[in-house]
Design an enzyme around this catalytic site. Sequence first.
Site, PDB file in Angstrom:
ATOM      1  N   GLN A  14      14.031  39.241   4.913  1.00  0.00           N
ATOM      2  CA  GLN A  14      13.001  38.515   5.663  1.00  0.00           C
ATOM      3  C   GLN A  14      13.058  37.011   5.372  1.00  0.00           C
ATOM      4  O   GLN A  14      12.566  36.209   6.168  1.00  0.00           O
ATOM      5  CB  GLN A  14      11.592  39.034   5.305  1.00  0.00           C
ATOM      6  CG  GLN A  14      11.396  40.527   5.572  1.00  0.00           C
ATOM      7  CD  GLN A  14      11.393  40.884   7.057  1.00  0.00           C
ATOM      8  OE1 GLN A  14      11.234  40.023   7.929  1.00  0.00           O
ATOM      9  NE2 GLN A  14      11.569  42.152   7.366  1.00  0.00           N
ATOM     10  N   CYS A  38       8.278  50.879   4.822  1.00  0.00           N
ATOM     11  CA  CYS A  38       9.257  51.093   3.748  1.00  0.00           C
ATOM     12  C   CYS A  38       8.866  50.310   2.497  1.00  0.00           C
ATOM     13  O   CYS A  38       9.723  49.733   1.802  1.00  0.00           O
ATOM     14  CB  CYS A  38      10.676  50.713   4.179  1.00  0.00           C
ATOM     15  SG  CYS A  38      11.231  51.596   5.617  1.00  0.00           S
ATOM     16  N   ASP A  68      16.711  39.741  -2.258  1.00  0.00           N
ATOM     17  CA  ASP A  68      16.716  40.435  -0.967  1.00  0.00           C
ATOM     18  C   ASP A  68      16.207  39.427   0.061  1.00  0.00           C
ATOM     19  O   ASP A  68      15.016  39.129   0.133  1.00  0.00           O
ATOM     20  CB  ASP A  68      15.800  41.664  -1.062  1.00  0.00           C
ATOM     21  CG  ASP A  68      15.543  42.308   0.295  1.00  0.00           C
ATOM     22  OD1 ASP A  68      15.906  41.717   1.334  1.00  0.00           O
ATOM     23  OD2 ASP A  68      14.955  43.397   0.317  1.00  0.00           O
ATOM     24  N   LYS A 121      17.825  40.897  12.049  1.00  0.00           N
ATOM     25  CA  LYS A 121      16.490  40.294  11.959  1.00  0.00           C
ATOM     26  C   LYS A 121      16.531  38.813  12.314  1.00  0.00           C
ATOM     27  O   LYS A 121      15.507  38.159  12.411  1.00  0.00           O
ATOM     28  CB  LYS A 121      15.937  40.484  10.547  1.00  0.00           C
ATOM     29  CG  LYS A 121      15.676  41.945  10.201  1.00  0.00           C
ATOM     30  CD  LYS A 121      14.958  42.054   8.893  1.00  0.00           C
ATOM     31  CE  LYS A 121      15.041  43.448   8.307  1.00  0.00           C
ATOM     32  NZ  LYS A 121      14.284  44.444   9.043  1.00  0.00           N
ATOM     33  N   HIS A 155      10.854  46.266  -0.714  1.00  0.00           N
ATOM     34  CA  HIS A 155      11.248  47.237   0.320  1.00  0.00           C
ATOM     35  C   HIS A 155      12.012  48.353  -0.391  1.00  0.00           C
ATOM     36  O   HIS A 155      12.666  48.116  -1.412  1.00  0.00           O
ATOM     37  CB  HIS A 155      12.163  46.504   1.313  1.00  0.00           C
ATOM     38  CG  HIS A 155      12.552  47.315   2.507  1.00  0.00           C
ATOM     39  ND1 HIS A 155      13.565  48.242   2.466  1.00  0.00           N
ATOM     40  CD2 HIS A 155      12.083  47.324   3.776  1.00  0.00           C
ATOM     41  CE1 HIS A 155      13.694  48.790   3.672  1.00  0.00           C
ATOM     42  NE2 HIS A 155      12.804  48.247   4.479  1.00  0.00           N
TER      43      HIS A 155
END
Length: 409
Positions: A204, A367, A201, A227, A124
Amino acid sequence: MHRLDVGRVRAEFPTLAETVNGRPLVYLDSAATSQKPQPVLDALDAYWVHDNANVHRGIHELSRRATEAYEGARLELARWIGASDAAEVVFTTGTTGAINLVAHAWGLDNVREGDEILLTVLEHHSNIVPWQLLARRTGARLRYIEIDDQGRLILDGLDHLLTERTRLVALGQVSNALGTVNPVKEVAARARAAGALVLVDGAQGAVHSRVDVHELGADFYALSGHKMCGPTGIGALWARRELLDSMSPWQGGGEMIHTVERDMSSWAPVPHKFEAGTPNIAGAVGLGAAVEYLSALGMDAIVEHERDVLRYALEGLAAVTGVRVYGPESLDERSAVVSFTMGDAHPHDISTILDSQGVAIRAGHHCAQLVMKHFGISATARASFYLYNTRADVDRLVEGLEAVRTIFG
Ligand code: C6P
């Protein structure tokens, strides 16, 4: 393991009862942001109505309550990601805020000209641009792990990409653009063996799996509350205590100091050293409530349910003429995100037609322009699933795509 009672879960998300363009809403954009369950909304409401005050400052009752709620949320989140110590969890604005914090507070002191930061093509923009900015300021070089035609990392050349100049390997746990689940443990082990630190990261990843930061082998882990059923504008950075202790503050202001003199100051202990100014107290309270909510349902049951919906969606989309699904073929290498194109129909048109039928998906580059470039496209349509989605939602998606096919042929 118990099964998720999806009917009960759905009833707890008031937004899912909305009607959009005359049809009951089908929300398939949770990768962008999830809907919020009633217990999270109640926790936010209770905070604002009963406990609102600034934290760590006052000695009055409301300030004590607000501080307790804020620090309680930190503890909740720390337990949830397997942190050894709540002080290792720094509240940020989200994943983007967390990665920028590392790029500044760690990067500027530890990355020199000629050093290398290893990223992946799947990232991302939030896990690319902060490193580009750092590289520009320090003279460091960015290198990338490439992906194959299923959007999986090509790890054959990893040992060549990892050099004595590699200071950091920064990679996503799950690709938001393709749903690829990265072999983070393997990459982290090889990176650390080569002497590099590892930033994961988890924007998700924390949504779709049980996270244990130590098991992953991460040095830094970033996540976003919105999220995973929490509010927007709140997220966290986890890092090992000694690493956080060794880092300089990024932003200065109230809350992050121990003493202030005319020409110099000393810092509060972590995590407060990294939380300058009045924090997003309500956001943290909401995130704590979200973690509590997800924990009570059980991440294993949630993951199992999402897998069923994902399998059903992949089968359903495969049966629609003209649909091309991107990402890994194997369900074991995928999370609950399905990116696709459909003949000559532009993804924005697909999304608009679906929206006219009450089905919300995302269309665009997500993104993740490097991923789009890899596949020689500018955009995809993306349906993303979460704990409240059902096979019936997938049926509505497929029904909508049949309408797209009729229009575009
Ligand atoms: N992806 C999506 O629709 P923030 O905005 O800081 O909460 O999260 C940024 C981010 C970082 N990494 C990954 C893997 C992400 O998926 C995201 C957010 C959203 O896919 C909005 S672009």
